[in-house]
Design a protein around this motif. Structure first.
Motif, PDB file in Angstrom:
ATOM      1  N   ILE A 187      28.078  43.972 -72.902  1.00 21.41           N
ATOM      2  CA  ILE A 187      27.235  42.871 -73.369  1.00 21.41           C
ATOM      3  C   ILE A 187      26.059  42.652 -72.410  1.00 21.41           C
ATOM      4  CG2 ILE A 187      27.195  40.381 -73.795  1.00 21.41           C
ATOM      5  CD1 ILE A 187      30.079  40.610 -74.777  1.00 21.41           C
ATOM      6  N   MET A 188      26.345  42.680 -71.096  1.00 21.35           N
ATOM      7  CA  MET A 188      25.278  42.487 -70.112  1.00 21.35           C
ATOM      8  C   MET A 188      24.242  43.605 -70.216  1.00 21.35           C
ATOM      9  SD  MET A 188      27.622  41.309 -66.847  1.00 21.35           S
ATOM     10  CE  MET A 188      26.224  41.366 -65.737  1.00 21.35           C
ATOM     11  N   LYS A 189      24.716  44.847 -70.448  1.00 26.43           N
ATOM     12  CA  LYS A 189      23.778  45.967 -70.557  1.00 26.43           C
ATOM     13  C   LYS A 189      22.979  45.879 -71.860  1.00 26.43           C
ATOM     14  CE  LYS A 189      22.371  49.760 -68.535  1.00 26.43           C
ATOM     15  NZ  LYS A 189      23.271  50.900 -68.348  1.00 26.43           N
ATOM     16  N   ILE A 190      23.644  45.457 -72.929  1.00 27.42           N
ATOM     17  CA  ILE A 190      22.950  45.325 -74.211  1.00 27.42           C
ATOM     18  C   ILE A 190      21.883  44.248 -74.135  1.00 27.42           C
ATOM     19  CG2 ILE A 190      23.265  44.610 -76.615  1.00 27.42           C
ATOM     20  CD1 ILE A 190      26.000  45.979 -76.541  1.00 27.42           C
ATOM     21  N   ASP A 191      22.167  43.154 -73.401  1.00 28.80           N
ATOM     22  CA  ASP A 191      21.182  42.075 -73.275  1.00 28.80           C
ATOM     23  C   ASP A 191      19.906  42.548 -72.594  1.00 28.80           C
ATOM     24  OD1 ASP A 191      22.824  40.272 -74.531  1.00 28.80           O
ATOM     25  OD2 ASP A 191      23.678  39.453 -72.689  1.00 28.80           O
ATOM     26  N   LYS A 192      19.990  43.609 -71.803  1.00 29.01           N
ATOM     27  CA  LYS A 192      18.815  44.122 -71.099  1.00 29.01           C
ATOM     28  C   LYS A 192      17.948  45.028 -71.970  1.00 29.01           C
ATOM     29  CE  LYS A 192      21.086  44.038 -66.558  1.00 29.01           C
ATOM     30  NZ  LYS A 192      21.516  44.867 -65.402  1.00 29.01           N
TER      31      LYS A 192
END
Length: 451
Positions: A187-192
């Motif tokens: 999720i954190m990587k997708i948000d970027k």
């Protein structure tokens, strides 16, 4: 509630239920064993008392009471009572005689022996026959040590269960957190990931578990999206350039004609040139709109049986009307037993075929294109052959991309949209279009459509 919390609560609930069942089974099994064991002891006490009373005449009831009270193996609050056939007490070891109802004594006589419990007092009654008379021997006592052991067992099981539930709650939360940690990282990587950073990808790990497989699929989707964005940017850039070129030419010609005092003949030539540019601009715009509408929604088109031969003859008539110097040669396989029909959208197929036929005639030095139709294994093959300039082999895979033109088309008008539109239409009809170009054989486009 998050999935992580739901999983932790579910784990805790299942564990707590199983632990409760386990503790209850242990407790009740222990209670059944205690009652069975105590029943045996009460039965031995009752039989011993009956044996002494009925067989040892020299022992008086008072002496037996004294022996019972001073017996080191006597049970806690033990009472021995003997009833005669009329349910009268003929012997009792203590003064606290239980008040038994007549129905209970009748039940003992019927069942021959009976064990029951009243509060903490446990009783055992048995029928003994002596001199052809049935007597009821009743032994009662409180299993002080057994009940105390059961209470200790209950406390131990309860406390242990509470501790285990607390520990399992902590372990379940930690386990759920660790299990969903890769998802949190995803999720954190997708948000970027933004439109300007489509090159970012998720960590695929060793590609073994389901989450890593999900990362692989997501990365593949990002690859397709990045390709689509790049194609869109390229499309907009090329479309802007192609639209700006004729507009600039039209603007320049009109400005020159306004500043100069041209004679009518020169003015007519200028107007004709402007008209050619406008027609090219109109054709490009129509092709772009067709290409966009097909990519946007390919389910709105109506499909019917289309006679390909009739469509090609219509195209031939239209092209010869606009370009009398074109030579369009049409031939049908002599072995064809069926009408060359396919199920498709006639308007779209018309657009695809006219692009291939017009290109074939336009790029041929003699403006000649040969169109051959044949059927093989329920597949309709249409070939478009011309003797024009050879397309380099390294460009054959690119000429179907929007605004991509071969080096052989530098001196020929065009925008590089027709072939990409043709391929999209053919794919929409579950067909295929390929190209082959060589010095000896010329250039041949082969279109295959399922009948």
């Amino acid at each position: 509630m998050t999935i992580r919390t739901r999983m932790a609560v579910l784990f805790l609930g299942i564990f707590s239920i199983l632990l409760l069942i386990f503790s209850a089974v242990i407790y009740f099994e222990s209670e059944v064993y205690r009652q069975k064991e105590y029943k045996t002891r009460l039965r031995q006490e009752a039989l011993t008392a009956a044996t002494i009373i009925f067989n040892k005449k020299e022992i008086s009831p008072d002496l037996l009471k004294l022996l019972d009270k001073n017996n080191v193996t006597a049970l806690n609050q033990e009472e021995i009572i003997i009833y005669d056939i009329d349910d009268k007490v003929i012997y009792e070891s203590g003064s606290d005689t239980p008040n038994l109802k007549h129905e209970l004594l009748s039940q003992i006589r019927t069942e021959k022996e009976l064990f029951w419990q009243e509060n903490e007092l446990e009783m055992y009654g048995i029928v003994i026959t002596n001199n052809n008379k049935d007597y009821i021997v009743l032994a009662s006592s409180v299993d002080k040590y057994g009940l105390e052991k059961q209470r200790n067992l209950a406390l131990t099981l309860g406390f242990s269960a509470f501790v285990l539930v607390c520990v399992s709650a902590i372990i379940g939360w930690v386990f759920a957190r660790r299990m969903f940690l890769p998802i949190q990282q995803m999720i954190m990587k997708i948000d970027k990931i933004r439109a300007s950073q489509l090159n970012l990808r998720l960590d695929e790990g060793n590609k073994a578990d389901e989450l890593e497989q999900l990362s692989i699929r997501f990365n593949q989707m990002l690859d397709r999206l990045e390709h689509a964005f790049q194609t869109q940017r390229s499309f907009v850039s090329h479309a802007s350039h192609e639209l700006r070129t004729p507009l600039t030419a039209i603007t320049g010609q009109i400005q020159v004609s306004l500043l100069a005092n041209d004679n009518p003949a020169d003015l007519k030539l200028m107007i004709q040139s402007v008209l050619d540019d406008v027609q090219q601009l109109n054709k490009l715009t129509n092709n772009l709109l067709d290409l966009t509408s097909i990519d946007a929604d390919d389910t709105k088109f109506k499909y019917t049986l289309v006679n390909i031969l009739e469509v090609i003859w219509q195209i031939r008539a239209e092209l010869l009307k606009k370009n009398p110097d074109y030579k369009i040669l049409i031939s049908l396989d002599d072995n064809a037993e069926q009408t060359p029909e396919v199920k498709g959208n006639e308007g779209l197929l018309y657009t695809a075929l006219i692009n291939l036929i017009e290109n074939g005639a336009k790029f041929s030095p003699q403006h000649t294109v040969e169109v051959k139709i044949k059927t093989l294994n329920q597949i309709l093959f249409i070939t478009f052959h011309n003797e024009g300039p050879v397309i380099p082999s390294n460009e054959l895979s690119q000429i179907f991309e929007p605004f991509k033109r071969g080096s052989n088309s530098r001196n020929t008008k065009g925008h590089g949209v027709g072939l990409s539109l043709t391929r999209r239409i053919v794919q929409l009809h579950k067909g295929q279009v390929i190209v082959d170009s060589s010095e000896n054989e010329g250039t041949t486009f082969t279109l295959s459509l399922p009948k």
